[in-house]
Design an enzyme around this catalytic site. Sequence first.
Site, short mmCIF file in Angstrom:
data_model
loop_
_atom_site.label_atom_id
_atom_site.label_comp_id
_atom_site.label_asym_id
_atom_site.label_seq_id
_atom_site.Cartn_x
_atom_site.Cartn_y
_atom_site.Cartn_z
N GLN A 190 8.86 -3.55 16.20
CA GLN A 190 9.69 -4.27 15.23
C GLN A 190 10.94 -3.46 14.90
O GLN A 190 12.04 -4.00 14.78
CB GLN A 190 8.87 -4.53 13.96
CG GLN A 190 9.69 -5.06 12.79
CD GLN A 190 8.83 -5.48 11.62
OE1 GLN A 190 8.25 -6.55 11.65
NE2 GLN A 190 8.74 -4.66 10.59
N HIS B 89 0.86 -1.19 0.00
CA HIS B 89 0.00 0.00 0.00
C HIS B 89 0.90 1.24 0.00
O HIS B 89 2.14 1.12 -0.06
CB HIS B 89 -0.94 -0.02 1.21
CG HIS B 89 -0.23 -0.29 2.50
ND1 HIS B 89 0.63 0.61 3.09
CD2 HIS B 89 -0.22 -1.38 3.31
CE1 HIS B 89 1.11 0.10 4.20
NE2 HIS B 89 0.62 -1.12 4.35
N GLY C 201 1.89 3.12 2.22
CA GLY C 201 2.92 3.15 3.28
C GLY C 201 4.21 2.49 2.79
O GLY C 201 5.31 3.04 2.97
N HIS C 202 4.08 1.33 2.15
CA HIS C 202 5.28 0.66 1.61
C HIS C 202 5.91 1.50 0.51
O HIS C 202 7.13 1.61 0.42
CB HIS C 202 4.91 -0.71 1.00
CG HIS C 202 4.37 -1.71 1.97
ND1 HIS C 202 3.05 -2.07 1.99
CD2 HIS C 202 4.98 -2.43 2.94
CE1 HIS C 202 2.86 -2.99 2.93
NE2 HIS C 202 4.01 -3.22 3.53
O1 PAF Z 1 7.09 -5.64 8.52
C1 PAF Z 1 7.00 -6.64 7.76
O2 PAF Z 1 6.39 -6.60 6.70
C2 PAF Z 1 7.68 -7.94 8.19
O3 PAF Z 1 7.62 -8.11 9.56
C3 PAF Z 1 9.13 -8.04 7.67
C4 PAF Z 1 10.02 -6.97 8.27
C5 PAF Z 1 9.14 -7.95 6.16
C6 PAF Z 1 9.71 -9.40 8.08
O4 PAF Z 1 8.97 -10.45 7.56
#
Ligand code: PAF
Length: 281
Positions: free
Chosen positions: A150, A30, A32-33
């Site tokens: 994360q 989306h 964000g990515h």
């Molecule tokens: O944030 C994500 O989409 C996942 O946790 C990642 C960092 C690609 C690891 O699978």
Amino acid sequence: MELVHTATELRAALTGADNTAFVPTMGNLHTGHVSLVEQAKRLGGPVVASIFVNPLQFGAGEDFARYPRTLAADCEKLEAAGCDLVFAPDLDEMYPVPQTFTVRVPETLANDLCGAFRPGHFDGVATVVLKLFNLVRPRVAVFGKKDFQQLFVVRDLVRQFNLPIEIVAGDTQRETDGLAMSSRNGYLSSAERQQAPQLYRALETVVAGLQAGNGDAETLAAAARRHLSMAGWHVDYIAVRDADTLAAPAHGSSHLVVLGAARLGTTRLIDNIDFTLGEAR
Ligand code: PAF
């Protein structure tokens, strides 16, 4: 833009590249990515994105099986954002043998916040991120702040294993009503979608309360939890933490983050706001 599926093809495509910027994803991309890829592009080197739905980070009963696999649409978005190379391995390529060596995230981090509700999740994330870093060998990697915990795990992983990789944080992108963009928003029914911005609003209320000195962090977080519960959410947590350590704010902490995770129906949403006390956002 080139699309490769194997480690051998990936390394061949990256021969001589020593300034790579990397954006790991699980696909179903989306805006964000896309903004993370655009941010990576501005760093100057070739941009590599990975698309891999990592089974190690999903618990029993979570959405691994139904997580949308949308490779063709993802590649269109990545190409438009300026990505140079996409690495989309299948399960056997990433895990050719059972992954018996794994990264164990320290319990204080692994079992806190989201980790308390998703046992093993951060070990799975750290393990696949370490593998992806070893395959891509980037100079810099970009991770979204929406997954704040994360980002912490990845920063600590890089620091403690002396990985020569700079970790850059990308801002959370939001819909016009404030809902943080997430691949999981697609699971929401239209009624749930209407309700979904309430999570962000609840976090904003905590921030506003702290800024105005209207109560201590725990009282404000508890009020936000109650408010969401009464609106029909199943709240995992709303918590205020020191944004630099993720620990409970010490007396005098001024860079704070309010984080929340809550479920609407079967969809679990997370969000956070980091801010400095006394400073407008
Ligand atoms: O944030 C994500 O989409 C996942 O946790 C990642 C960092 C690609 C690891 O699978």
